[in-house]
Design a protein around this motif. Structure first.
Motif, PDB file in Angstrom:
ATOM      1  N   PRO A 168      52.175  23.028  49.262  1.00 58.09           N
ATOM      2  CA  PRO A 168      51.832  24.139  50.177  1.00 58.09           C
ATOM      3  C   PRO A 168      52.754  24.147  51.391  1.00 58.09           C
ATOM      4  CG  PRO A 168      50.207  22.380  50.302  1.00 58.09           C
ATOM      5  CD  PRO A 168      51.089  22.052  49.142  1.00 58.09           C
ATOM      6  N   SER A 169      53.080  25.350  51.828  1.00 62.01           N
ATOM      7  CA  SER A 169      54.022  25.500  52.946  1.00 62.01           C
ATOM      8  C   SER A 169      53.346  25.935  54.225  1.00 62.01           C
ATOM      9  CB  SER A 169      55.109  26.525  52.565  1.00 62.01           C
ATOM     10  OG  SER A 169      54.513  27.780  52.234  1.00 62.01           O
ATOM     11  N   THR A 170      52.081  26.316  54.163  1.00 61.41           N
ATOM     12  CA  THR A 170      51.371  26.768  55.365  1.00 61.41           C
ATOM     13  C   THR A 170      50.324  25.742  55.757  1.00 61.41           C
ATOM     14  OG1 THR A 170      49.654  27.961  54.149  1.00 61.41           O
ATOM     15  CG2 THR A 170      51.695  29.162  54.637  1.00 61.41           C
ATOM     16  N   PHE A 171      49.904  25.828  57.024  1.00 60.34           N
ATOM     17  CA  PHE A 171      48.868  24.906  57.508  1.00 60.34           C
ATOM     18  C   PHE A 171      47.556  25.126  56.760  1.00 60.34           C
ATOM     19  CE2 PHE A 171      45.346  24.025  60.454  1.00 60.34           C
ATOM     20  CZ  PHE A 171      45.563  22.665  60.654  1.00 60.34           C
ATOM     21  N   LEU A 231      45.390  22.484  54.347  1.00 60.51           N
ATOM     22  CA  LEU A 231      43.965  22.181  54.526  1.00 60.51           C
ATOM     23  C   LEU A 231      43.174  22.447  53.234  1.00 60.51           C
ATOM     24  CD1 LEU A 231      43.195  23.612  58.090  1.00 60.51           C
ATOM     25  CD2 LEU A 231      43.395  21.220  57.406  1.00 60.51           C
ATOM     26  N   ILE A 232      43.460  23.572  52.590  1.00 60.83           N
ATOM     27  CA  ILE A 232      42.761  23.919  51.343  1.00 60.83           C
ATOM     28  C   ILE A 232      43.058  22.881  50.263  1.00 60.83           C
ATOM     29  CG2 ILE A 232      42.667  25.621  49.473  1.00 60.83           C
ATOM     30  CD1 ILE A 232      43.258  27.763  51.657  1.00 60.83           C
ATOM     31  N   THR A 233      44.311  22.462  50.194  1.00 60.11           N
ATOM     32  CA  THR A 233      44.692  21.463  49.188  1.00 60.11           C
ATOM     33  C   THR A 233      44.034  20.112  49.470  1.00 60.11           C
ATOM     34  OG1 THR A 233      46.829  22.558  48.877  1.00 60.11           O
ATOM     35  CG2 THR A 233      46.638  20.288  48.122  1.00 60.11           C
ATOM     36  N   ALA A 238      45.652  32.154  51.988  1.00 60.17           N
ATOM     37  CA  ALA A 238      46.448  31.311  52.892  1.00 60.17           C
ATOM     38  C   ALA A 238      47.921  31.711  52.893  1.00 60.17           C
ATOM     39  CB  ALA A 238      46.309  29.850  52.498  1.00 60.17           C
ATOM     40  N   GLY A 239      48.308  32.648  52.040  1.00 57.72           N
ATOM     41  CA  GLY A 239      49.693  33.122  52.009  1.00 57.72           C
ATOM     42  C   GLY A 239      50.638  32.236  51.239  1.00 57.72           C
ATOM     43  N   GLU A 240      50.117  31.443  50.308  1.00 55.43           N
ATOM     44  CA  GLU A 240      50.960  30.549  49.502  1.00 55.43           C
ATOM     45  C   GLU A 240      51.496  31.314  48.282  1.00 55.43           C
ATOM     46  OE1 GLU A 240      51.991  27.655  50.172  1.00 55.43           O
ATOM     47  OE2 GLU A 240      50.713  27.056  51.844  1.00 55.43           O
TER      48      GLU A 240
END
Length: 338
Positions: free
Chosen positions: A69-72, A76-78, A40-42
Motif C-alpha cells: 500500500p502506498s497511502t496511509f 492502516l487497512i492492511t 483508500a485510493g490504492e
C-alpha cells in the motif's frame, strides 16, 4: 488486547463454521478488503490482475514486497484488517482441509466408514488372540473364495489387521443405526463369537432377521442356548464346544487331538472341506470315492442329503448322491468341482 480477543473470537467462529459458512466469510473478506482499498485510493493494489495475488500473499504473511500500500489509509487497512483477519481465515481454511484429509484417512482404521462389500464374510465379536486365530484360518482360503473379511466390534479400537481385513465399529451388535455399516444384507457368511452368550444369542437373532440367506455360524460357551436359537432360526449352525469329547477321544486313541486339529487347519497338508455336488447325473457314493481319489487324491468321508438335517458319515457305497447334496472330504486343497 482488543485485537487479540477479536482474533480469538473470529478463530472460534471459523472453527465451528461449516464449509459453506467459511466460503461466505471468505467472499465477504475479499469484498470488504477490495472496497476498503478502493476507498483508500490504492489504485495499484485494486487492479484486476494484482488484487487477488496481493491479497493471498499478504493474508498468508508470505509478503514478497513487490506490491504494497502506498497511502496511509491503505497501510492502516492492511495492518488492522487485511493481515489479521486474512491470516486467521487462511489458517482456519488450511486447518479444515487438513482435518478433513486426516478424517478420511483414519475413518476406515477406526471402523467408522460404511462398508460397500458384497458376498463378504462378517466376523462379529472380538476375543483377542482367539479372533486373530480365526481370521488367520479364514485367510488361508480367502484367495480361493475371492471374498473380503469384515470384522465388527462394539469396542473402541483400531483395526487390528488393516492390511488383511475390513473393520467396522458399532455401538451395539443389535443397533440398526450402526450395524448398517457392516452391510449385513449383502453378506454370504456371518460368524458370531462374542464374549457373552446372551449377546451372541441376540446378535444371531438380529442378523438372521437382516439376512436369512447368509450362512450364520454361532459359538456358545453354554450349549443350553442352542435349543432356544434353533427354535427361532433353524438354519443357523451352532458350533458346540467339543473339549470334553476331544479329551476322552485323545485318551482312548492317542494322537486324536492332533488329527482333528490338522483336519480343521487349511494351512497343513490335508484338511477337511465340503462341496455341493453339482454334476448333472446322480452317482453312487462308492463311485464318488473312486473318482475323487483318482482325480484329486481326495477321500470322501460323509454326505448330507439336501432334504436331511444330519450328516451321514461313511455311508454305504450304494448311497445315491444327487445334485444339491453336500459332500465332505479330506484333501490337500479345496476342489472346485467334480
Amino acid at each position: 488486547m482488543l485485537l487479540y480477543k477479536l482474533r480469538r473470537r473470529l478463530f472460534a467462529l471459523f472453527l465451528d463454521a461449516n464449509p459453506l459458512g467459511l466460503l461466505v466469510v471468505a467472499l465477504a473478506y475479499v469484498f470488504l478488503s477490495y472496497l476498503l482499498l478502493v476507498l483508500a485510493g490504492e489504485q495499484d493494489l485494486t487492479s484486476p490482475d494484482v488484487f487477488i495475488y496481493w491479497l493471498v500473499v499478504t493474508a498468508s504473511t508470505v509478503g514478497y514486497g513487490d506490491y504494497s500500500p502506498s497511502t496511509f489509509s491503505g497501510r492502516l487497512i492492511t495492518s488492522f484488517f487485511v493481515i489479521p483477519v486474512g491470516l486467521s481465515l487462511f489458517a482456519v481454511c488450511v486447518g479444515k482441509v487438513g482435518f478433513y484429509i486426516s478424517e478420511i484417512l483414519t475413518k476406515g482404521k477406526k471402523g467408522l466408514r460404511m462398508s460397500r462389500a458384497s458376498n463378504h464374510c462378517i466376523i462379529i465379536g472380538w476375543n483377542g488372540p482367539r479372533t486373530m486365530r480365526l481370521i488367520n484360518l479364514l485367510r488361508c482360503e480367502q484367495n480361493s473364495r475371492d471374498e473380503r473379511i469384515l470384522l465388527v466390534n462394539d469396542q473402541a479400537m483400531d483395526n487390528p489387521l488393516p492390511a488383511a481385513v475390513d473393520y467396522v465399529q458399532v455401538d451395539g451388535f443389535t443397533d440398526p443405526n450402526t450395524m448398517v455399516r457392516a452391510n449385513l444384507g449383502e453378506a454370504s457368511r456371518i460368524i458370531i463369537d462374542t464374549p457373552l452368550d446372551d449377546v451372541t444369542l441376540s446378535t444371531a437373532l438380529f442378523c438372521h432377521r437382516q439376512n436369512e440367506n447368509a450362512h450364520i455360524t454361532v459359538y456358545f460357551k453354554d450349549e443350553a442356548h442352542e435349543g432356544l436359537l434353533k427354535s427361532y432360526c433353524p438354519s443357523v449352525e451352532v458350533v458346540p464346544s467339543v473339549s470334553i469329547e476331544m479329551l476322552a477321544r485323545a485318551s482312548l486313541d492317542p494322537g486324536s487331538a492332533s488329527l482333528h486339529q490338522c483336519l480343521l487347519d487349511p494351512a497343513v497338508d490335508a484338511s477337511q472341506f465340503s462341496m455341493v455336488y453339482s454334476a448333472p447325473d446322480p452317482t453312487a457314493f462308492g463311485e464318488l470315492i473312486t473318482r475323487m481319489r483318482t482325480r484329486h487324491q481326495a477321500i470322501a468321508i460323509a454326505v448330507k442329503k439336501a432334504d436331511a438335517d444330519k450328516l451321514d458319515i461313511n455311508p454305504p457305497d450304494s448311497t445315491q448322491i444327487i445334485p444339491g447334496d453336500i459332500v465332505y472330504y479330506i484333501a490337500d486343497n479345496r476342489i472346485a468341482g467334480l
